[in-house]
Enzyme design. Structure first.
Site, PDB file in Angstrom:
ATOM      1  N   HIS A 188       0.756  -1.259  -0.066  1.00  0.00           N
ATOM      2  CA  HIS A 188      -0.074  -0.009   0.004  1.00  0.00           C
ATOM      3  C   HIS A 188       0.812   1.328   0.055  1.00  0.00           C
ATOM      4  O   HIS A 188       0.460   2.185  -0.414  1.00  0.00           O
ATOM      5  CB  HIS A 188      -0.939   0.058   1.270  1.00  0.00           C
ATOM      6  N   GLU A 430      -4.929 -45.197  -0.287  1.00  0.00           N
ATOM      7  CA  GLU A 430      -4.271 -45.071  -1.317  1.00  0.00           C
ATOM      8  C   GLU A 430      -4.249 -46.581  -2.093  1.00  0.00           C
ATOM      9  O   GLU A 430      -3.840 -46.456  -3.222  1.00  0.00           O
ATOM     10  CB  GLU A 430      -2.883 -44.447  -1.033  1.00  0.00           C
ATOM     11  N   ASP A 454      -2.446 -42.006  -5.940  1.00  0.00           N
ATOM     12  CA  ASP A 454      -1.807 -43.372  -5.836  1.00  0.00           C
ATOM     13  C   ASP A 454      -3.210 -44.489  -5.917  1.00  0.00           C
ATOM     14  O   ASP A 454      -3.004 -45.531  -6.436  1.00  0.00           O
ATOM     15  CB  ASP A 454      -1.264 -43.447  -4.566  1.00  0.00           C
ATOM     16  N   ARG A 464       1.827 -44.013 -12.637  1.00  0.00           N
ATOM     17  CA  ARG A 464       1.448 -42.652 -13.118  1.00  0.00           C
ATOM     18  C   ARG A 464       2.515 -41.457 -13.580  1.00  0.00           C
ATOM     19  O   ARG A 464       2.148 -40.398 -13.736  1.00  0.00           O
ATOM     20  CB  ARG A 464       0.521 -41.832 -11.869  1.00  0.00           C
ATOM     21  N   CYS A 501      -7.760 -35.844  -0.501  1.00  0.00           N
ATOM     22  CA  CYS A 501      -6.884 -34.882  -0.578  1.00  0.00           C
ATOM     23  C   CYS A 501      -6.168 -35.150  -1.879  1.00  0.00           C
ATOM     24  O   CYS A 501      -4.701 -34.320  -2.019  1.00  0.00           O
ATOM     25  CB  CYS A 501      -5.909 -35.058   0.495  1.00  0.00           C
TER      26      CYS A 501
END
Length: 540
Positions: A188, A430, A454, A464, A501
């Site tokens: 600012h 997972e 996973d 992956r 998640c």
């Protein structure tokens, strides 16, 4: 001629003497207080006085720089009402039984550090703001007066940094420009400089020395240069950034505070995934309800050797304090597979994704595991920390984890070190194995969190990390979704909760599906929180 180079925040050229701004910095001490309620009341009284002072600055700024930029001090008043900021201070006072000065200074340091570490230039600029409002409260608490600065003739004001209240109290008729060693182009103070139509440069570093006080100079805000004993330079203007900053500021204010609730009234928690403390600023900026995944392995990845218990404790404690009682779920060490750390000396494996990783390392190198658990338990005394464990495949693993956790708790209790005895523990879902025994696992823990990256990899037998298999890697595969539903049903049958998640949590095409599954929490990258909230609020 001596040339110093920094970063321009407003264009313009002025010639005159350099005048260094000097201030008195307070040394804040910590002491224990018995009556925390009285200390909170003392803080709240100081805050009220600060709001009154800021109103006076607003009125002065109205005359000096106009209504639009006087909003700076309205925003500072809003910061003093910001729940994240206030809850952190009150939480530290009550939880640590310390004086208000220490709680304000700690919160200011924590918030300023996380803002400064963010990639977003707008949020970097908030570091100066939080220091400014906090310094104002500290002055009130200590009875210190405001510092003043004056110069007999127009000068280029030089400083380590300038906060807005210091800037607005200067006699603008005697300010030719601003030059600072540090600071942000979107602070600012920079906006005020633009409004006052004076050149301003930040980031000049240690080369901007106090020995130049009184020297004649040219400040060239277009090129971000200061010339000591000057020759002439050409200038350039930076108003586009200012417009973007204002637009972004208004957008954030409009989006904060809304509920994550569907049109039919179904609620869901939306938390954030982070990798280190510098990400917490984004969590608060985007109004997440908590942290659903703190990837603690980044502490190991960023170190040249094993991080000590104290190093880890300080990181976890800072996050807990910054989140001011909101849930912080920290995943224990998840090294291995695609996350290799040299000093672990992990063996070369043909199939690292199926190999020696995550909880398998922790359960076989328990000294490393116990160090992390000690740090986590100690930090749990400073906020609502929960722990979750990755790559679980069986009930015996969870029971062994709980045994080790009990050993660490006993050690801390024997040493008189406080920790939260009610701290939640959970596991990552997972692997297909974890899904298939999820009802038994649900009896052992407080929550599940599905790591969809996973889970997809192991369910579909696809690496992956292999780009050749991208067309085959399908997180929407019916088998993957069936796995998630099965885990949700199992944990709900035990009266407990489940979150997601993995990357799939931020997939807006799946939000409605997850709501129908009864998923209780989605943890996504901070930048996706508001998008997911919007999607939830539009869902019937």
């Amino acid at each position: 001629m001596i040339t110093l180079t920094g970063k321009s925040v407003f264009g313009g050229v002025e010639i005159g003497k350099i005048a260094f701004y000097k201030r008195n910095n307070q040394q804040v001490k910590r002491w224990r207080v018995e009556d925390t309620e009285a200390e909170v009341t003392r803080f709240e009284a100081a805050k009220a006085s600060a709001v009154e002072q800021l109103q006076g600055l607003y009125e002065k700024a109205m005359k000096d720089v106009g209504e639009e930029n006087a909003m700076i001090f309205e925003i500072h008043q809003m910061m003093l009402e910001d729940l994240d900021y206030l809850e952190s201070i009150i939480h530290i006072i009550t939880n640590q039984q310390v004086n208000a000065e220490y709680a304000v200074a700690t919160t200011a340091d924590n918030f300023a550090a996380m803002f400064s570490a963010m990639d977003d230039a707008y949020m970097q600029g908030r570091a100066a703001d939080v220091k400014d409002v906090s310094e104002r409260i500290l002055n009130i608490l200590s009875g210190a007066g405001n510092t003043a600065f004056s110069t007999d003739e127009p000068a280029i004001i030089a400083a380590d940094d300038l906060v807005p209240s210091e800037t607005v109290q200067l006699d603008k008729e005697k300010v030719l420009g601003f030059a600072t060693m540090y600071g942000s182009s979107n602070s600012h103070t920079a906006i005020l400089a633009r409004t006052m139509n004076i050149p301003a440069i930040i980031g000049l570093g240690e080369e901007l020395k106090e020995e130049y006080d009184g020297a004649y100079a040219v400040i060239d805000g277009f090129d971000g240069k200061i010339y000591i004993d000057p020759d002439e330079e050409t200038l350039a203007l930076m108003r586009e950034k200012q417009a973007k900053d204002r637009e972004k500021k208004l957008l954030l204010q409009e989006l904060k505070g809304k509920e994550n609730v569907t049109l039919s009234g179904q609620k869901i928690n939306i938390y954030a995934n982070i990798g280190n403390t510098s990400d917490v600023g984004s969590v608060l900026q985007n109004d997440a309800g908590g942290i659903g995944l703190f990837r603690s392995e980044f502490l190991y990845l960023e170190n040249d050797t094993f991080p000590t218990e104290e190093q880890q404790f300080q990181v976890y404690k800072t996050v807990a304090e910054n989140m001011a009682g909101k849930k912080v779920i920290i995943r224990t060490l998840d090294i291995g597979a695609d996350k290799q750390v040299a000093y672990f000396n992990l063996p070369q494996e043909e199939n690292p994704a199926l190999g020696y990783r995550a909880i398998r390392i922790c359960l076989t190198q328990t000294d490393i595991f116990k160090t992390q658990l000690r740090a986590l338990l100690r930090a749990s005394a400073y906020g609502q920390i929960a722990i979750m464990f990755p790559m679980i495949t069986s009930v015996w693993e969870v029971r062994r984890i709980k045994e080790i956790l009990e050993e660490v708790r006993a050690e801390l209790k024997a040493d008189g070190i406080p920790y939260n005895e009610e701290m939640e523990i959970g596991i990552m879902i997972e692997t297909p194995a974890a899904v298939m025994v999820s009802r038994e696992l649900a009896k052992e823990v407080d929550f599940f969190s599905v790591g969809t990256n996973d889970l997809t990899q192991y369910t579909l037998a696809i690496d992956r990390q292999n780009p050749k298999l991208d067309d085959f890697y399908d997180p929407h595969h019916p088998a993957v979704l069936a796995m998630i539903q099965m885990a949700a049903d199992s944990i709900h049958a035990e009266g407990k909760w489940i979150g997601i998640c993995g990357e799939l949590g931020a997939d807006l095409e799946m939000t409605e599906t997850f709501l129908k599954m009864g998923i209780d929490e989605l943890s996504v990258s901070p930048s996706m929180i508001l998008s997911v909230r919007k999607k939830v609020r539009e869902t019937k």
